[in-house]
Design a protein around this motif. Structure first.
Motif, PDB file in Angstrom:
ATOM      1  N   TRP A 337       0.837  -1.201   0.000  1.00 43.25           N
ATOM      2  CA  TRP A 337       0.000   0.000   0.000  1.00 43.25           C
ATOM      3  C   TRP A 337       0.872   1.251   0.000  1.00 43.25           C
ATOM      4  N   THR A 338       0.330   2.323  -0.554  1.00 40.27           N
ATOM      5  CA  THR A 338       0.959   3.643  -0.471  1.00 40.27           C
ATOM      6  C   THR A 338      -0.014   4.596   0.201  1.00 40.27           C
ATOM      7  N   THR A 339       0.488   5.726   0.621  1.00 43.05           N
ATOM      8  CA  THR A 339      -0.382   6.708   1.271  1.00 43.05           C
ATOM      9  C   THR A 339      -1.401   7.281   0.286  1.00 43.05           C
ATOM     10  N   GLU A 340      -1.099   7.231  -1.010  1.00 46.10           N
ATOM     11  CA  GLU A 340      -2.051   7.717  -2.006  1.00 46.10           C
ATOM     12  C   GLU A 340      -3.331   6.881  -1.994  1.00 46.10           C
ATOM     13  N   LYS A 341      -3.204   5.592  -1.683  1.00 48.83           N
ATOM     14  CA  LYS A 341      -4.375   4.710  -1.665  1.00 48.83           C
ATOM     15  C   LYS A 341      -5.349   5.109  -0.563  1.00 48.83           C
ATOM     16  N   LYS A 343      -6.362   7.946   0.113  1.00 47.46           N
ATOM     17  CA  LYS A 343      -7.183   9.092  -0.285  1.00 47.46           C
ATOM     18  C   LYS A 343      -8.452   8.685  -1.028  1.00 47.46           C
ATOM     19  N   ILE A 344      -8.550   7.406  -1.381  1.00 43.09           N
ATOM     20  CA  ILE A 344      -9.719   6.912  -2.106  1.00 43.09           C
ATOM     21  C   ILE A 344     -10.343   5.762  -1.331  1.00 43.09           C
ATOM     22  N   HIS A 346     -11.028   2.271  -0.193  1.00 38.15           N
ATOM     23  CA  HIS A 346     -10.160   1.108  -0.244  1.00 38.15           C
ATOM     24  C   HIS A 346     -10.683   0.029   0.692  1.00 38.15           C
ATOM     25  N   THR A 372      -9.944   7.331   6.204  1.00 35.03           N
ATOM     26  CA  THR A 372      -8.978   8.350   5.779  1.00 35.03           C
ATOM     27  C   THR A 372      -9.580   9.281   4.732  1.00 35.03           C
ATOM     28  N   GLU A 386      -5.651  20.290   2.681  1.00 28.90           N
ATOM     29  CA  GLU A 386      -5.832  18.837   2.645  1.00 28.90           C
ATOM     30  C   GLU A 386      -4.880  18.138   3.615  1.00 28.90           C
ATOM     31  N   VAL A 388      -2.396  15.354   5.360  1.00 24.43           N
ATOM     32  CA  VAL A 388      -1.280  14.612   4.785  1.00 24.43           C
ATOM     33  C   VAL A 388      -1.084  13.323   5.575  1.00 24.43           C
ATOM     34  N   THR A 397      -0.409  11.202  10.624  1.00 26.80           N
ATOM     35  CA  THR A 397      -1.529  11.926  10.039  1.00 26.80           C
ATOM     36  C   THR A 397      -1.385  13.382  10.456  1.00 26.80           C
TER      37      THR A 397
END
Length: 491
Positions: A337-341, A343-344, A346, A372, A386, A388, A397
């Motif tokens: 997983w990445t932190t970008e995931k 944001k949507i 999941h 998240t 936004e 982070v 967080t």
């Protein structure tokens, strides 16, 4: 983490090949090399100390005694005892873990004293036979992995699902369990009645087995969770500026079960935030909101406490600055997983599933993987930067607060809008244009106003004088000063 020291004991000459092979294997194996450090007596430098004293001292310093017993008994001291047997007896005296491996020879091939020694070993230990170096390495590997599992250094299952080696149902607070049942029943329709016993409730939640309780049960309902997990705490610090700086104006360390940790940390954070109160224009209740949405704060706290790594010596940390709120926890995202995931939308993969489920039942978290994304949405709706998410040694967080400039700009904008609605019919077009210009730039000069409105400076001065007289505008300072739309004008 300090490596686990293994004292390899045998008749050196007879087992030289096996000793060196094990030493190299324990250092080079990817798993064993991470946790264990082997000791061989022959690697010690020359010394004028008595050899017996040296090897017995090393036995005391070790965690595991690993004996390799073949046919030979070895050199005998004046009492007729070999160094290998001395080492074994010393390990027994000091309560060391003892692992013994025997060659597959028959008793007739062994020295009589070796047979006697082996019989003594077998009376209190399970020993394993081997017929080759490869068999010895395989047997040692299996024994050491079992040691790591029994010590809970490595686990085949989640930490929260492991039965605690010392805790029992007597360490569970019955009032906490009863309160949970009431809350879970109201929030999620929990099926058990409030009269259900602690054992029945915990069994239903997969948190106990034959009077033994899991780590999750202690974290959720323990009388004193920190007795078993000293690092299960939340450390909160408040700083007046934007950096970590001493002295710290406010610092608290909270302990208790996971529900108490969330509640206490939430209260600490909210007590440091600005709170705005609205009016009863649309409702009999007076509305109000914190500068960071409370729901976003709680979501971030619950994520940190529910999904942290409880085997880590670290604690959850809350650090509040003038411009942001940071929540750290010793934990890792799921593999790949990445932190970008985050944001949507999941899938939900809790790090501590048996800990997370009761928190879900109590209404503290959802199970749809929206947490998240909700933090981001709530922050944006509040007009904040936004949030982070960062994955480093810890998971972080960061929720942002409004800067002083943003707060002033927002206040003036809302005030100007209200003035426009209230005074639009009473003020002339020129006055309204002046107010609009000041909303955009509170330091605007008379000359700049005249240029923007295409009128003379005298006309601007006359309009400003009228607005000041009506209490709509205030002037702070002369040259280099600024305009303020007066709060009194709302009345």
């Amino acid at each position: 983490m300090r490596k686990i020291k293994i004292f390899i004991s045998s008749v050196q000459v007879e087992m030289a090949k096996e000793r060196w092979a094990l030493h190299e294997y324990l250092l080079s194996d990817p798993l064993l090399g991470k946790f264990f450090e082997p000791f061989l007596f022959e690697l010690l430098p020359a010394s004028d100390q008595n050899a017996a004293n040296i090897y017995l001292r090393e036995v005391e310093l070790c965690d595991i005694y690993l004996g390799i017993l073949g046919n030979a008994y070895g050199f005998e001291d004046p009492a007729g005892i070999s160094p290998t047997e001395r080492e074994f007896d010393h390990a027994t005296l000091h309560h060391k873990t003892r692992l013994v491996f025997l060659t597959s020879n028959s008793p007739s091939d062994r020295h009589p004293k070796q047979n006697t020694f082996i019989n003594k070993v077998q009376s209190g230990l399970v020993r394993k036979r081997f017929s080759s170096v490869e068999e010895l390495k395989a047997s040692v590997y299996a024994a050491l992995v079992k040691y790591l599992e029994e010590k809970e250094i490595i686990r085949t299952g989640p930490f929260d699902a492991s039965l605690h080696p010392k805790a029992t149902l007597q360490d569970i607070d019955t009032e906490k369990v009863a309160a949970f049942v009431r809350l879970a029943k109201s929030k999620r329709g929990f099926p058990l009645p409030e009269t259900a016993s602690v054992e029945v409730v915990l069994t239903h939640l997969n948190l106990c087995q034959e009077n033994r309780v899991t780590n999750a049960a202690l974290l959720l309902f323990g009388k004193n969770p920190q007795r078993f997990f000293i690092n299960a705490e939340v450390r909160c610090a408040y700083f007046q500026g934007n950096i970590v700086e001493k002295p710290i104006p406010s610092y608290k360390v909270f302990q208790g079960d996971v529900f108490e940790l969330v509640n206490q940390a939430e209260e600490f954070i909210l007590s440091k935030l600005d709170y705005s109160v609205g009016t009863r224009s649309e409702n009999t209740d007076i509305p109000g909101q914190y500068e960071i949405p409370r729901e976003a704060i709680v979501e971030a706290l619950v994520n940190a406490i529910a999904h942290r790594d409880y085997t880590s010596n670290g604690s959850v940390q809350v650090m509040m600055f003038r411009d942001r709120l940071e929540i750290w926890n010793p934990g890792l995202l799921p593999m790949g997983w990445t932190t970008e995931k985050l944001k949507i939308l999941h899938s939900s993969i809790p790090f501590n599933p048996l800990l997370a489920h009761p928190m879900y039942l109590a209404g503290y978290i959802e199970r749809l993987g929206t947490g998240t994304a909700d933090i981001i949405r709530l922050s944006k709706e509040a007009g904040l930067q936004e949030p982070v998410f960062l994955q480093d040694e810890d998971f972080k967080t960061i929720l942002y607060r409004k800067t002083t400039e943003e707060i002033t700009e927002q206040r003036d904008s809302k005030l100007g809008d209200k003035l426009g609605d209230k005074l639009g019919d009473k003020l002339g077009d020129t006055s309204m244009k002046i107010i609009t210009a000041i909303k955009k730039d509170k330091e605007i000069s008379i000359a700049q106003l005249a240029s923007q409105l295409a009128i003379s400076t005298t006309a601007v001065e006359n309009q400003l004088a009228k607005l000041k007289k009506k209490g709509i505008l205030l002037r702070h300072g002369t040259k280099g000063g600024y305009w303020e739309i007066s709060k009194k004008s709302k009345e």
